[in-house]
Design a protein around this motif. Sequence first.
Motif, PDB file in Angstrom:
ATOM      1  N   LEU A  39      -0.192  11.175   9.962  1.00  0.00           N
ATOM      2  CA  LEU A  39      -1.057  11.963  10.843  1.00  0.00           C
ATOM      3  C   LEU A  39      -0.694  11.720  12.289  1.00  0.00           C
ATOM      4  O   LEU A  39      -0.229  10.634  12.656  1.00  0.00           O
ATOM      5  N   ARG A  95       1.567   4.827   1.115  1.00  0.00           N
ATOM      6  CA  ARG A  95       1.131   5.658   2.235  1.00  0.00           C
ATOM      7  C   ARG A  95       1.358   7.123   1.893  1.00  0.00           C
ATOM      8  O   ARG A  95       2.462   7.545   1.593  1.00  0.00           O
ATOM      9  N   HIS A  96       0.282   7.910   1.912  1.00  0.00           N
ATOM     10  CA  HIS A  96       0.384   9.317   1.523  1.00  0.00           C
ATOM     11  C   HIS A  96       0.559  10.242   2.721  1.00  0.00           C
ATOM     12  O   HIS A  96       1.243  11.235   2.644  1.00  0.00           O
ATOM     13  N   LYS A  97      -0.144   9.957   3.821  1.00  0.00           N
ATOM     14  CA  LYS A  97      -0.243  10.918   4.919  1.00  0.00           C
ATOM     15  C   LYS A  97       0.367  10.349   6.195  1.00  0.00           C
ATOM     16  O   LYS A  97       0.198   9.156   6.496  1.00  0.00           O
ATOM     17  N   ARG A 151      -6.551   7.877  -0.842  1.00  0.00           N
ATOM     18  CA  ARG A 151      -5.704   8.115   0.338  1.00  0.00           C
ATOM     19  C   ARG A 151      -5.007   9.462   0.317  1.00  0.00           C
ATOM     20  O   ARG A 151      -4.441   9.866   1.330  1.00  0.00           O
ATOM     21  N   MET A 166       0.837  -1.193   0.000  1.00  0.00           N
ATOM     22  CA  MET A 166       0.000   0.000   0.000  1.00  0.00           C
ATOM     23  C   MET A 166       0.877   1.250   0.000  1.00  0.00           C
ATOM     24  O   MET A 166       1.862   1.339   0.718  1.00  0.00           O
ATOM     25  N   PRO A 212      -9.006   8.763   4.863  1.00  0.00           N
ATOM     26  CA  PRO A 212     -10.334   9.081   5.386  1.00  0.00           C
ATOM     27  C   PRO A 212     -10.445  10.572   5.710  1.00  0.00           C
ATOM     28  O   PRO A 212      -9.486  11.167   6.213  1.00  0.00           O
ATOM     29  N   ASP A 223      -6.920   6.039  10.446  1.00  0.00           N
ATOM     30  CA  ASP A 223      -5.700   5.779   9.679  1.00  0.00           C
ATOM     31  C   ASP A 223      -6.073   5.431   8.242  1.00  0.00           C
ATOM     32  O   ASP A 223      -7.195   5.019   7.960  1.00  0.00           O
ATOM     33  N   GLU A 224      -5.087   5.568   7.342  1.00  0.00           N
ATOM     34  CA  GLU A 224      -5.338   5.189   5.949  1.00  0.00           C
ATOM     35  C   GLU A 224      -5.762   3.722   5.845  1.00  0.00           C
ATOM     36  O   GLU A 224      -6.543   3.348   4.977  1.00  0.00           O
ATOM     37  N   GLU A 225      -5.240   2.889   6.771  1.00  0.00           N
ATOM     38  CA  GLU A 225      -5.586   1.458   6.741  1.00  0.00           C
ATOM     39  C   GLU A 225      -7.049   1.212   7.074  1.00  0.00           C
ATOM     40  O   GLU A 225      -7.591   0.154   6.771  1.00  0.00           O
TER      41      GLU A 225
END
Lengths: 452, 452
Positions: A7, A3-5, B75, A1, B79, B9-11
């Motif tokens: 946080l 990963r863009h962000k 992404r 996957m 979210p 989280d993106e996940e």
Amino acid sequence: MVRHKFLLDEEQMPTRWYNVIPDLPSPPPPPLHPGTHEPIGPEALAPLFPMALIEQEVTAERYVDIPEAVLDVYRLWRPSPLYRAHGLEKALGTPARIYYKYEGVSPAGSHKPNTAVPQAYYNAQAGVRRLTTETGAGQWGTALAFASALFGLECEVWQVGASYDQKPYRRTMIETFGGTVHRSPSELTAAGRAVLGERADHPGSLGIAISEAVEVAAQDPDTRYALGSVLNHVLLHQTVIGEEALLQLELAGETPDVVIGCTGGGSNFAGLAFPLLREKLAGRMSPVIRAVEPASCPSLTQGVYAYDFGDTAGMTPLMKMHTLGHDFVPDPIHAGGLRYHGMAPLLSHVYELGLLEAIAVPQSECFAAGVQFARTEGIVPAPEPTHALAGCVREALACKDSGEEKVIVTALCGHGHLDLAAYDAYLSGRMVDEAVSPERFASALAGVPALG
Amino acid sequence: MVRHKFLLDEEQMPTRWYNVIPDLPSPPPPPLHPGTHEPIGPEALAPLFPMALIEQEVTAERYVDIPEAVLDVYRLWRPSPLYRAHGLEKALGTPARIYYKYEGVSPAGSHKPNTAVPQAYYNAQAGVRRLTTETGAGQWGTALAFASALFGLECEVWQVGASYDQKPYRRTMIETFGGTVHRSPSELTAAGRAVLGERADHPGSLGIAISEAVEVAAQDPDTRYALGSVLNHVLLHQTVIGEEALLQLELAGETPDVVIGCTGGGSNFAGLAFPLLREKLAGRMSPVIRAVEPASCPSLTQGVYAYDFGDTAGMTPLMKMHTLGHDFVPDPIHAGGLRYHGMAPLLSHVYELGLLEAIAVPQSECFAAGVQFARTEGIVPAPEPTHALAGCVREALACKDSGEEKVIVTALCGHGHLDLAAYDAYLSGRMVDEAVSPERFASALAGVPALG
């Protein structure tokens, strides 16, 4: 996957601001009284600022606690995201990894609320009823209007006439947040009336707008003035950017090789760079730190390091900084937030210490980077951070040539939703890179006061 | 500590879209051929849409997997955050707890990229070279231009002439993302030329712009058409909003009592409401679900439930929906995204089943709520979601009267950075609530085709 962000939770938000001064090999030179040329004391600033902010301006403490009421507002948009620019990297074909810290998620759409909120808070605590300020591009006026609304303060903004006429929606946004906007020069002040007396259709300047806002604040005991960049306490408040970025880079498992930001007055750049500079001075990382300024207003790369006034009219204390001369009038480039004749004294001092480097980039190269960024990353940047992006593109293409997998970290200090006229000028081929002649620089520098 | 944001989280981002149809007590009526009045099959849509989207339009599956390439783009901003509106609650003095799901963090500044991205992806997969579409307020054209840039498609947008003239920055934003904008009616299509032949300075309409975009797509085998609302597959793509909101409400430890959204074509509302409706139908929660529409274009509260055309010119299949009549021309209110004569057929069906309620609210009440929201929460909402906010304010004030601590959940589907002219009209007292006469509704309803 992919990963863009990266946080952080609200609980991970920094709870104190970082003051770089105690970590520097020497302190910055003090501001001087314009008449006596003697260092000024805190009391000289009392007509304009509440004592809590003056104390932060001169503090020798390494950390300053952020009040709970300020943290509560920060949490509306902070921690801000750190993004990996996969799309831009791919488009450039670079082995570099580019990360950008995005402050456009704030209410004003820029980093400015990071200092507007504490400034409004401390003024409200001190019983102040009204804040005055100037605004050029409009980000600062918007931020202060928002912060004032939250703490029950009136907010009056003198907007540079040319911007007032060309960017009416900035005025509307300030009014939506409850602020009042005056076209500067205005009939409301002696400074404004004097200018209008000479020329009724004067387009205004940041220097005149500052004079008007300062004049009104100084005359009313219930009113104070707020400044959006340049001063130590403003840079201090912005360090939440860099503190968060450090935590987020750790999440990403990265150590920065190059830190790149745009510089106008210097607050956004210092906000990202100073916490990373602390780590560098402590030997925990060794990034190159690079400021990118517009070729049309290059205070670091073309200015002198000298005592000069903060405003055009010469009403402020003298500050030692990189300056093009307080009567230098930059070309009307679209990055209004970078059109300041001087550089924050603290950042200037750090530059003199050799702890950061600087480059100047022409406007069209910046917008080319901004458009490429929008099409690959989905965010339309404000004109100011397109300078930072142009610096990133240069570095990333150098990495492509050398094969180096450098980690580049930059500050995307705001979105460009209210600056689309500038993109229209660029996309339609109407944008020109105005060259500043050596004679023009020399003429303005001649106006820097000589100290006995 | 006051907690403002509930982040995932993106996940944790949903990996499938939710189709509400299998969970409804009966399926929605099928679209009909405008000539034969017989149900149309998927092949009738093939000149306009790629087969993958047509399959989603008619699927009976409860869930549809989101392709990995679409998730990767989602992404960039998903979210999206769910916020607790502490500031607004305090200003209203309500015991209600208000949560808003904010889609303004997307590249276009609205929920529209949730469907623009998969539509561009499936078209690119099918070998399509170019997408055409219409845009009114401009959010949809911006979203499709962004998504097209990512998947290497050309994007041509026919923008309603009046919007094209009044909102030039929307055009610039579309161009910044690489799209091409035509003022509609244009000389490029037979439909456009016919209208211009009657009136050279025609201000255009959404119906005419649809006709132009459809005409160009139908004539070129390498070109397809994309629609930003109304159809089943568009509503399907938007359900990521509600799926995320359910996870975030769980994080907040809340069960919603009232779900409130604005409705134009219905995609933003359905995106939030359908996953919550699933939970309601399964007996796991029992929220009231309420649509808020503009008083000047109230298809649910003033329209009829009947077969009607999707466009003004009568070129589309007949769809059973709540409609004001396909030649109803709403007043030029500022919420351009809510100025559609009909309501999504699927949402209309759910309304007929008694599973949601609807209210109509005048424009000035909406902007009053929008300004109050900006000053307390820091986000300037687009004109469309100010309708949802006005609904929330009504509900929260009712809670203040009754003392009920209801949990209100709403969709803030976009920011208003490109709609500040509307705020200026409101703040300066120039905004009027135009009343629609019963005769005008009756006249337009008379145009709904009677089926034999």
